[in-house]
Design an enzyme around this catalytic site. Structure first.
Site, short mmCIF file in Angstrom:
data_model
loop_
_atom_site.label_atom_id
_atom_site.label_comp_id
_atom_site.label_asym_id
_atom_site.label_seq_id
_atom_site.Cartn_x
_atom_site.Cartn_y
_atom_site.Cartn_z
N LYS A 1 0.85 -1.21 0.00
CA LYS A 1 0.00 0.00 0.00
C LYS A 1 0.87 1.25 0.00
O LYS A 1 0.61 2.20 -0.74
CB LYS A 1 -0.91 0.01 1.24
CG LYS A 1 -2.09 -0.92 1.13
CD LYS A 1 -2.81 -1.07 2.46
CE LYS A 1 -3.81 -2.22 2.36
NZ LYS A 1 -4.27 -2.68 3.65
N GLN B 1 -5.27 -1.58 9.53
CA GLN B 1 -5.13 -2.92 8.95
C GLN B 1 -5.78 -3.96 9.86
O GLN B 1 -5.56 -3.99 11.07
CB GLN B 1 -3.63 -3.24 8.76
CG GLN B 1 -3.34 -4.56 8.07
CD GLN B 1 -3.76 -4.59 6.61
OE1 GLN B 1 -3.82 -3.57 5.94
NE2 GLN B 1 -4.06 -5.77 6.12
N ASP C 1 -11.73 2.45 3.79
CA ASP C 1 -12.13 1.04 3.71
C ASP C 1 -13.64 0.89 3.56
O ASP C 1 -14.11 -0.18 3.18
CB ASP C 1 -11.73 0.32 5.01
CG ASP C 1 -10.44 -0.47 4.89
OD1 ASP C 1 -10.16 -0.98 3.79
OD2 ASP C 1 -9.72 -0.59 5.90
N1 GUN Z 1 -6.87 -6.91 5.84
C1 GUN Z 1 -7.03 -7.63 4.71
N2 GUN Z 1 -7.70 -6.92 3.79
C2 GUN Z 1 -7.97 -5.72 4.35
C3 GUN Z 1 -8.63 -4.55 3.89
O1 GUN Z 1 -9.13 -4.46 2.76
N3 GUN Z 1 -8.69 -3.51 4.76
C4 GUN Z 1 -8.17 -3.59 6.02
N4 GUN Z 1 -8.29 -2.52 6.81
N5 GUN Z 1 -7.55 -4.66 6.48
C5 GUN Z 1 -7.46 -5.72 5.65
#
Ligand code: GUN
Length: 296
Positions: free
Chosen positions: A54, A98, A121
């Protein structure tokens, strides 16, 4: 029939390029740089990989990336205090915590403490409610990516029968809402659905998001249907670790009209849509026009 392969890797690259072009214009014309803050608690190896990717892609799009890595025993109060600081920081347009969080932290409480306008998200209860009532919201990245690929392949989705297999808050439920928003007739199926094969065979659009390796087989696919495989499962086969989806690719591709592969299908779209959501959040925060084609 052999299905058309929907190339998520190429599509994600084109989304990232559109985001980067818009970000460059924002900088030039408005002096604004979108910023994404990512919070990682603990040292889960898969999460570390996601967070690194990311950060790299955020920089490549010309945005600021703020990474906050906290120890596994961080208290809820300290995490909430960090989120309050990020909520108040005008340089931060998107906040992502996350998941999964360590067990001593209440994920719902933490997610719902993020400013909904910065919730890139789309997991905050306000955004879930806005999506469910057809109002402008932040939309979860993976289903948004699936919707973009479906619109690109079909144009209008109106009147199509869509079956979403899986009822998670992160993929299944928002995917169903988005398809409904595009005027599909939507069924949500899951592990307890009776005669799942028969339900799936009604689908013009079949989205598999159950988290069970290769569960959707060719006999469950209507000839000519579009199959979107959200699954990413690591399995051991013949002594080798392989990445497979929730769809049995070979048998489904022999029947479907179009299909997303694993890897290289839905996966790359998730971070591309995270960048798109961060750009959208930045435009909304500054009262500017939203990027076209990058929102629901
Ligand atoms: N962990 C795995 N996929 C995601 C996601 O799309 N967003 C977040 N915040 N955590 C994750």
């Amino acid at each position: 029939m052999t299905a058309t392969v929907i190339d998520g890797k190429a599509f994600a690259a084109s989304v990232r390029a559109q985001v980067a072009a818009h970000v460059a214009r924002l900088k030039d014309e408005n002096g604004i740089t979108p910023g994404l803050a990512v919070v990682l608690v603990g040292e889960d190896p898969a999460s570390q990989v996601y967070v690194r990717n990311k950060g790299v892609q955020t920089h490549e799009a010309g945005m600021n990336s703020f990474e906050h890595k906290l120890s596994v025993d961080t208290s809820e109060a300290d995490l909430l205090a960090l989120i309050a600081t990020l909520n108040a920081d005008p340089a931060v347009h998107g906040i992502l915590v996350q998941l999964p969080l360590p067990k001593h932290l209440d994920s719902d409480l933490v997610i719902n403490s993020i400013d909904p306008a910065k919730d890139v998200d789309g997991f905050h209860i306000s955004n879930v409610g806005l999506l469910g009532t057809g109002q402008k919201s932040m939309v979860p990245c993976t289903p948004l990516g699936c919707l973009m690929m479906l619109r690109d392949h079909h144009g209008s989705l109106a009147g199509m029968n869509a079956v979403v297999v899986g009822r998670s808050n992160i993929v299944g439920k928002p995917m169903a809402q988005l398809l409904l928003g595009d005027s599909c007739t939507v069924t949500i199926a899951h592990s307890r659905t009776k005669d799942l094969a028969e339900v799936c065979r009604r689908a013009d659009i079949l989205v598999a998001a159950v988290g069970r390796p290769e569960m959707i087989t060719g006999d469950m696919v209507k000839p000519g249907a579009t199959v979107i495989d959200v699954g990413i499962n690591r399995i051991e086969k013949d002594g080798k670790v392989r990445l497979v989806g929730d769809v049995h690719y070979e048998s489904a591709a022999a029947v479907a009209g179009a299909i997303t592969p694993v890897p290289g299908g839905v996966g790359p779209m998730t971070i591309a849509c995270l960048l798109a959501n961060t750009l959208t959040a930045c435009c909304r925060a500054n009262g500017l026009a939203e990027p076209e084609g990058l929102t629901a």
